[in-house]
Design a protein around this motif. Structure first.
Motif, PDB file in Angstrom:
ATOM      1  N   SER A   1       0.835  -1.200   0.000  1.00 53.29           N
ATOM      2  CA  SER A   1       0.000   0.000   0.000  1.00 53.29           C
ATOM      3  C   SER A   1       0.870   1.250   0.000  1.00 53.29           C
TER       4      SER A   1
ATOM      5  N   SER B   1      -7.061   1.789   1.313  1.00 49.95           N
ATOM      6  CA  SER B   1      -5.687   2.206   0.992  1.00 49.95           C
ATOM      7  C   SER B   1      -5.443   2.000  -0.497  1.00 49.95           C
ATOM      8  N   CYS B   2      -4.594   2.880  -1.046  1.00 46.45           N
ATOM      9  CA  CYS B   2      -4.223   2.768  -2.454  1.00 46.45           C
ATOM     10  C   CYS B   2      -2.956   1.935  -2.595  1.00 46.45           C
ATOM     11  N   LEU B   3      -2.800   1.353  -3.778  1.00 42.30           N
ATOM     12  CA  LEU B   3      -1.587   0.602  -4.062  1.00 42.30           C
ATOM     13  C   LEU B   3      -0.441   1.572  -4.336  1.00 42.30           C
TER      14      LEU B   3
ATOM     15  N   ALA C   1      -1.093  -7.377  -0.598  1.00 41.69           N
ATOM     16  CA  ALA C   1      -2.110  -6.587   0.085  1.00 41.69           C
ATOM     17  C   ALA C   1      -3.426  -7.339   0.114  1.00 41.69           C
TER      18      ALA C   1
ATOM     19  N   VAL D   1      -8.289  -2.486  -0.877  1.00 44.38           N
ATOM     20  CA  VAL D   1      -7.674  -1.694  -1.947  1.00 44.38           C
ATOM     21  C   VAL D   1      -8.705  -0.734  -2.505  1.00 44.38           C
TER      22      VAL D   1
ATOM     23  N   GLN E   1      -9.637   8.054  -0.442  1.00 42.70           N
ATOM     24  CA  GLN E   1      -9.581   6.622  -0.140  1.00 42.70           C
ATOM     25  C   GLN E   1     -10.269   6.264   1.164  1.00 42.70           C
TER      26      GLN E   1
ATOM     27  N   TYR F   1      -8.481  -5.528   7.355  1.00 45.19           N
ATOM     28  CA  TYR F   1      -7.033  -5.582   7.169  1.00 45.19           C
ATOM     29  C   TYR F   1      -6.462  -6.853   7.803  1.00 45.19           C
TER      30      TYR F   1
END
Length: 1515
Positions: A219, A284-286, A251, A256, A280, A304
């Motif tokens: 992430s 979470s973003c990559l 992840a 995502v 977001q 998570y």
């Protein structure tokens, strides 16, 4: 049963309060067969050699994508919720969601219509199903350039084998040499700028130099973002080839953000992904700087930690794989790097330490990392709950209120266990001595863990060395492996030496040579075949070898490619070195070739299906073969253009001048055929470098001793195909070497023969014309025996000197030309005169001499080869041409009808004979270079004529077509098109081209007059030309413009360039070509033509009739063995001086550069700042790195002084702590389980980092592992301070647990009811079970003992093996012996389903006299005798034994008996060996040398330590 010192399982709800990202403990998951079973449609991995040539991304072809599209859905699944159950929680937008976290419309259609049998409660095991994945392919981050990676969505239950296959086979990744698992804070945190830079540079450096994979959470936050930015900075600062770092993000799919853009059932090629941090939310973003993504799906949304179990299994699977690189097979090592982090990170560190994975903690990054780093140097006893509470209150000030008292106890226990395994824990501190770079800390952590791992013999050292070679980190090998701790035998290094050679790691080759590897022992026939078998496929020499093998297969008409042999290599080398050399490797006359006869250690080396281990087997009756090992390795390195490797090997050579010149020749020949221009330039540069090496060595030799240096030029080198240094230099066209003053002095000496070089040329000519003057003092000789004037040998010595032979031949040739010219111009009669017959006779002598030169074969090359060499010489071609033209003219001359044509042809022959004079004048220092310039300009003329012909022909044809109509006469067509156009260039313009100067009388109107050209187009009335005059004039002007002005000036410019180019090197070129003339007349008969026929007659009688070998006049000298050995030793000594001088020059240049930079940048602190910035932007810059070290040298010295002082204080403090601990443990009021462990005080050792290495505490440690062995039950965490029963511990609430016993007959009937507990009789014999303790009576509380029920019987068998020398090296390299102790061998066994070895013995079952495991080892008939041996033995231990199976109410007590045999020939020992057996094929029994590192149970090692102390033996 309840267990004090056990770990109780904490509720997940409690953990989630502190660690919302925590996942399942990977240690609680047993290995599944699905992880290792054969997966359908999986292809076998190809060799590492072929994989290394694949790119990290797919080619643009459609076949690869089609294979991926079909393979992934068949083998990789995703998870979907199939049953919608409304959750009490809502989404971020307030909408109703399922228990899985997804909205109703995000479910399948059938999920909203639940069948009755599914039930009302949502159960993930039933309501989440697997189906083919729909998200895979290439991922491109929108707005961030061309950053493209690979991604795939996988089920959380996907076998690691499938994922690893996807990465290595379909994604094209090479198997890693190292696996770096980076973990830590998942949220953004603040690091010091300098620490951040050091971490980024070090992490990427270790990944780039070792070929590692970096695995993170993937992430764009926290530690994952730090890793991504480190990779980004490295890629931006390096070239494309260097910037290939594999960074894998694992992840959770459900967390995502914008994952919908990745869904594409047929694969996204590419899938556009938008990195949107602002919107977001909780997702979470990559990270855009990762190269590959594995998105783990468990069918839920927003949860998570889902990826942690799969990541753990994948890392474990990868670490169990074997990577073959450069011939070395290693298991892929893994290291965990920790930055910052929370509770989940602590669990990751604890699991890694428990699984034996080394961890590197970066101090200064915050939170968990700093807590562990700050207590890592403390003794475990000082790591208390209060201390941890204090650290957490400081470092977790924001979330400290979430830590409950039970959580503090758990953290303390885990940190104690982590710190207790110091061999697996490395703390990286900024600026710490010896750890200025993170990459060094990571690699040292791996070596420290490997070094402290239990092993047999030298397995561990071999493993460490293989790791260092695979990583190409010679600095780590020097500091961590080749130390005084281990004595390496040269033969132990042979396999890794071969691996270093194949993988082109010159620094390791140099290191192994320093460690005593002898090339004479290493290089053998089979080794060379093995090395050539593993040439790089891209190497030109490899393709030439394949061509030779193909030709042999076609010649033998076989269907199978023949196996590579050294005579194939010799065939290619002879093409490169020239035919003047003999084959370097003879073709074997028998099928069985020589084999290597050197034993090699147990290191698995597999390349292309052949095992180097099998190559190094001892084979009796076979003779090893290698003539010159340094030469063989040097050739192998040079043909692959490996500069550094070849330089190291050349430094070991004895015949170094010949080796350097041969390398120059090989490289120049390969450069001619190499297609790649960069490789060609590298080869030519390396060839020039070797020429300079030869010049440098020869210069030193010539300065020391001119005569011996000149012997080196003409000495026949057996190692290099019986050629000479001078011949090699000539073959390679090394003009710089040949033009060296020493070489020219030698050639001058040869030119003058036995005459003194001080003689003037006029003296020689005078004595040649009036030879009686030889007996005067007009001519001097070099040899003393020729000094007397009355010596008859003076006459022979004078007329056999090459300079005299040359002058007489000049005189003879001029006489021949004068006579030839006189006959052609004055005396050419129909019948030949006596002068003409004399010319014929003279020519016959010239033909005989040319024939002699053609057939003269001192090296045995054969007539065909000599003919080809003869034809290659330009002057020989000119001689043949002149002779053939003369013979043709003579033939016509003797026929009366062709007398005049014969004279014409003979006149042409005279011209060619005159041109031959230029070769004679090449010996002149004045005329010689000019002749060279003329030859070069002739080439320019030919190129110019091609351009000129285009304009001449084009203008001539146009002019002829415009002016003249239908000219049919060929000769006049040629005149009009070519001849007249050519003369026009020089100003002879045809008059008829312009109508003003036209005269009809000068031409033939109809073209009937053979002596006049045909008239141009004219008017029939007044005979005036009617062709367009304006056009012909314009064409003429343009023609003259381009030819006279452009082309002629171009020719002049070409001549000028050639002149300038040759003029700069004219001296070198003349000196180089001077050798040919000198060698020709050195071996030429002394008499000039036509008297040379007498010498030819003598030679014919000598060779033909008397069959005597001809004397070789070549510039070669075969020396006696003793003289040659002395000469080569002298050359090698001067070569060492030359290399030292070169090193000194390089050092001076570096120091001068430092001074220049210091003056440029002012004070040192500014220079240091600049260098630190340069190191951040220019990776691997060695010069700047050296400058940085100069700046910090004083700082390091101060650190070293402080470090030494701190170590002493730390050691004294730890000793005081240990004394207090032993005094406290000796208190009689202590519990029973601690009384059996009192022992003498041990002095603690200081490790490399200055930390005290604690001895094992006397109370149970193994019995307090959080996970009970063989189960999923967690013990209640008990820190060290809470172990004594007297210490109040109200939180202590251990679970009730009783392990299952395989034999139900001997299992206690256990239940928690008091009635069943009262049936057991403690402190006495309870039926067949002895419930008495060796420590006396124990207390019974509520029907449970405190402590003891289990009792075992163990024994040890050992015998003397020899003496062990404990030694170290002094500063001067001398060996200082410290002690001399005898060594013991102990009998050990490895039982089925066990990974470690153990002493023979085990639990004593009720009613038995010997343990069951002992009966497995011994035959039944030996049991009574063995009981007698036990009675004769010495009891070394009786009582409590720390064991992972111990609990509060059940523990292990044992009796250890030592049975000692003084010698291997002891009768009882032989009898014992004869009765050893294994009833199970998986049972292993062996006698093992007693050492503290043998892989035994920890408590068994303590017993062996007692035995070694008792017997005064080595341990």
């Amino acid at each position: 049963m309840s267990a004090r010192g056990r770990g109780a399982k904490v509720l997940p709800s409690e953990l989630n309060k502190v660690c919302p990202e925590r996942g399942d403990d990977p240690a609680t998951h047993p290995r599944k067969m699905s992880d290792f079973e054969v997966v359908p449609n999986l292809q076998q991995s190809s060799s590492s050699v072929s994989r290394s040539r694949r790119k990290a991304h797919f080619p643009s072809g459609s076949n690869e994508k089609e294979n991926l599209i079909s393979w992934i859905p068949e083998n990789i699944r995703k998870k979907e919720c199939t049953y919608f159950v409304e959750s009490s929680q809502t989404s971020d937008s307030g909408r109703i969601v399922c228990e899985c976290g997804y909205l109703r419309e995000q479910h399948l259609d059938d999920a909203a219509k639940p069948p009755i049998f599914l039930g009302k409660e949502w159960d993930p095991s039933r309501h989440i199903q697997e189906m083919p994945t729909d998200a895979f392919g290439d991922i491109r981050f929108t707005g961030l350039g061309q950053k493209t990676g690979k991604y795939v969505r996988v089920s959380s239950d996907t076998p690691p084998r499938v994922i690893y296959h996807l990465m290595t086979q379909h994604w094209g990744l090479d198997a890693p040499n190292l696996l770096i698992s980076v973990t830590g804070g998942a949220k953004n945190f603040v690091m010091k700028p300098r620490l951040k830079n050091i971490f980024r540079q070090g992490l990427v450096k270790v990944a780039q130099t070792t070929g590692a994979w970096i695995i993170t959470g993937g992430s764009h936050a926290g530690v994952m973002k730090q890793v991504g930015e480190a990779v980004r900075d490295f890629i931006l600062s390096c070239s494309h080839k260097e910037g290939d770092i594999v960074t894998i993000g694992i992840a959770t799919w459900g967390t995502v953000y914008n994952r919908e853009s990745l869904v594409c059932p047929m694969g996204g090629f590419p899938a556009e992904y938008v990195l949107d941090e602002e919107n977001q939310g909780s997702l979470s973003c990559l990270d855009s700087n990762h190269s590959h993504f594995i998105l783990v799906d468990d069918g839920t949304h927003g949860r998570y930690g889902v990826e942690i179990p799969l990541r753990t299994r994948l890392e474990k699977f990868i670490s169990e794989q074997t990577k073959v690189k450069g011939g070395v097979a290693i298991k892929i090592p893994i290291v965990c790097v920790v930055l910052e982090g929370g509770p989940g990170t602590l669990d990751t560190i604890y699991n890694a330490i428990t699984n034996g994975t080394p961890c590197v903690i970066v101090e200064g990054s915050g939170r968990v990392a700093d807590v562990i780093a700050q207590v890592a140097n403390l003794p475990v006893a000082k790591i208390t709950i209060a201390l941890i509470q204090k650290k957490l209150s400081i470092l977790f000030h924001d979330t400290y209120e979430l830590f409950t008292e039970s959580k503090l106890v758990e953290w303390t226990k885990k940190i104690q266990d982590i710190v207790r395994s110091r061999q697996l824990l490395t703390i990286f501190r900024e600026g710490k001595y010896g750890q200025q770079d993170v990459d060094v800390a990571i690699l040292q952590a791996l070596f420290k863990a490997s070094r402290n791992q239990d092993h047999f013999g030298r397995e561990n050292w071999d493993h460490q060395l293989k790791l260092a070679v695979a990583w190409n980190r010679v600095d780590i090998a020097r500091s961590e492996i080749f130390t005084d701790d281990h004595d390496w035998k040269p033969s132990d290094l042979h396999p890794v030496m071969a691996a270093a050679l194949i993988s082109n790691k010159p620094e390791f080759v140099k290191l192994f040579l320093e460690q005593g590897v002898r090339l004479k022992d290493f290089v053998t026939w089979d080794t060379l075949v093995y090395l050539y078998d593993n040439l790089a496929p891209s190497c030109l020499f490899h393709s030439k070898l394949q061509k030779v093998l193909l030709e042999e297969r076609e010649h033998t008409a076989g269907s199978k490619m023949p196996r590579l042999q050294m005579h194939h290599v010799s065939q290619v080398l002879r093409e490169l070195l020239g035919c003047s050399t003999q084959p370097l490797y003879p073709k074997p006359k028998h099928t069985e070739r020589p084999r290597l006869s050197i034993p090699v250690p147990h290191i698995k080396l597999n390349v292309q299906g052949s095992s180097l281990r099998s190559l190094y087997k001892r084979s009796a009756g076979r003779v090893t073969f290698t003539m010159d090992p340094v030469r063989d390795l040097l050739i192998w390195a040079v043909v692959q253009n490996r500069r550094e490797l070849a330089e190291i090997i050349w430094a070991q050579s004895q015949d170094c001048m010949a080796a350097a010149l041969a390398c120059s020749k090989i490289l120049k020949e390969l450069a001619k055929e190499e297609e790649d221009t960069d490789t060609t330039d590298d080869m030519l540069a390396l060839a020039e470098e070797y020429e300079h090496k030869a010049i440098g060595v020869f210069t030193d030799c010539y300065r020391k001793d001119e005569e011996r240096a000149q012997k080196l030029l003409t000495r026949v080198s057996e190692a290099w195909g019986k050629t000479t240094c001078l011949q090699l230099a000539l073959e390679a066209k090394n003009m710089n070497f040949v033009s060296h003053g020493g070489v020219q002095a030698f050639l001058t000496k040869v030119w003058w023969g036995k005459l003194s070089v001080d003689n003037g040329l006029w003296r020689v000519i005078t004595c040649m014309l009036f030879f009686p003057l030889l007996y005067t003092n007009l001519i001097t000789f070099r040899e003393k025996r020729l000094q007397p004037t009355g010596c008859l040998a003076r006459l022979r010595a004078f007329f056999t000197a090459p300079i005299v032979i040359f002058l007489m031949n000049i005189l003879s040739y001029f006489t021949f030309l004068l006579l030839f010219a006189y006959v052609l111009m004055v005396d050419f009669q129909p019948a030949p005169s006596w002068r003409e017959y004399l010319i014929y006779f003279w020519l016959f002598s010239l033909v005989c001499e040319e024939t002699r030169q053609l057939l003269y074969d001192p090296d045995g090359l054969g007539v065909v080869k000599m003919a080809s060499l003869y034809i290659k010489d330009f002057w020989n071609k000119l001689d043949i041409c002149a002779i053939l033209v003369f013979i043709a003219g003579l033939t016509c001359r003797l026929i009366p009808s062709t007398l005049y044509p014969g004279r014409i042809i003979l006149s042409l022959a005279f011209i060619i004979f005159c041109l031959r004079l230029m070769h004679i004048f090449t010996v002149s220092k004045t005329l010689g270079p000019k002749i060279i310039i003329v030859k070069r300009m002739m080439k320019d003329v030919f190129f110019f004529l091609f351009l000129l012909a285009v304009w001449v022909v084009s203008f001539g044809v146009a002019k002829q077509a415009i002016l003249i109509h239908n000219e049919e006469r060929v000769e006049w067509l040629f005149r009009g098109v070519v001849y007249h156009s050519y003369l026009t260039i020089f100003g002879q313009i045809p008059s008829y081209i312009d109508g003003v100067n036209f005269n009809i009388d000068q031409c033939s109107p109809n073209g009937t007059d053979p002596y006049k050209p045909k008239c141009p187009e004219t008017n029939a009335d007044n005979k005036k030309p009617i062709f367009p005059e304006w056009l012909t004039v314009i064409l003429l002007c343009l023609y003259l413009l381009f030819t006279n002005i452009l082309l002629l000036n171009l020719l002049i410019a070409m001549f000028n360039y050639t002149f300038q180019q040759v003029q700069e090197h004219t001296d070198q070129i003349w000196k180089f070509q001077r050798h040919d003339l000198i060698e020709e007349y050195h071996g030429r008969p002394p008499a000039p033509p036509p008297l040379i026929l007498l010498n030819h007659l003598q030679l014919l009688l000598w060779r033909g009739l008397l069959r005597r070998p001809a004397s070789h006049h070549k510039l070669k000298e075969k020396l006696e063995k003793n003289e040659e050995a002395a000469l080569l030793s002298w050359e090698m000594y001067l070569k060492e001086n030359y290399l030292q001088h070169q090193q000194c020059q390089e050092k001076q240049n570096t120091e001068q550069m430092i001074r220049d930079i210091a003056q440029r940048h002012g004070c040192s602190w500014k220079r240091k700042l600049l260098l630190d910035q340069c190191r951040g932007g220019c990776w691997g810059c060695s010069n700047l790195h050296c400058l940085h070290r100069v700046d910090v040298l004083a700082e390091l010295l101060d650190l070293d002084r402080v470090k030494r002082t701190g170590v002493v204080e730390q050691r004294l403090g730890s000793l005081e702590d240990q004394v207090r601990q032993n005094q406290a443990l000796w208190d009689p009021a202590g519990c029973v389980c601690l009384t059996g462990s009192s022992k003498a005080l041990d002095i603690k050792e200081i490790d490399l980092e200055g930390k005290p290495e604690e001895s094992q505490p006397p109370y149970h440690v193994l019995a307090r592992n959080l996970l009970y062995p063989g189960s999923h039950t967690l013990r209640f965490p008990v820190p060290d301070e809470k172990v004594p029963w007297e210490v109040d511990f109200p939180l202590y609430n251990p679970p009730a647990f009783s392990a299952d016993h395989k034999d139900m007959a001997v299992q206690d009937p256990f239940s928690l009811s008091l009635e069943s507990l009262l049936k057991i009789n403690y402190n006495t014999m309870d039926g067949l079970i002895d419930r008495q303790s060796f420590h006396g009576l124990y207390a019974v509380q509520d029907g449970l003992p405190l402590p003891g029920t289990w009792r075992g019987l163990g024994f040890q068998l050992q015998h003397d093996r020899g003496l062990s020398h404990s030694w170290r090296r002094n500063l001067d390299g001398s060996i200082i012996r410290k002690s001399l102790k005898k060594m013991l061998e102990v009998l050990v066994a490895q039982y089925p389903l066990s990974d470690v070895w153990a002493l023979p013995g085990g639990s004593l079952e009720p009613g038995e006299t010997l343990p069951l495991k002992l009966k497995w080892i011994l035959r039944r008939e030996f049991w009574p005798q063995f009981q007698n041996l036990l009675k004769q033995g010495t009891e070394v231990h009786r009582g409590y034994l720390d064991d992972p199976r111990n609990t509060d109410n059940a523990w292990v007590e044992t009796v250890a008996i030592s049975v000692h045999f003084d010698t291997q020939n002891d009768v009882e020992m032989k009898r014992l060996n004869s009765f050893l057996q294994g009833c199970d094929p998986e049972l292993c029994i062996r006698w093992q040398v007693l050492d503290k590192r043998i892989p035994l149970h920890a408590n068994h090692k303590e017993l062996l330590h007692k035995v070694s102390t008792l017997l005064g033996a080595y341990y």
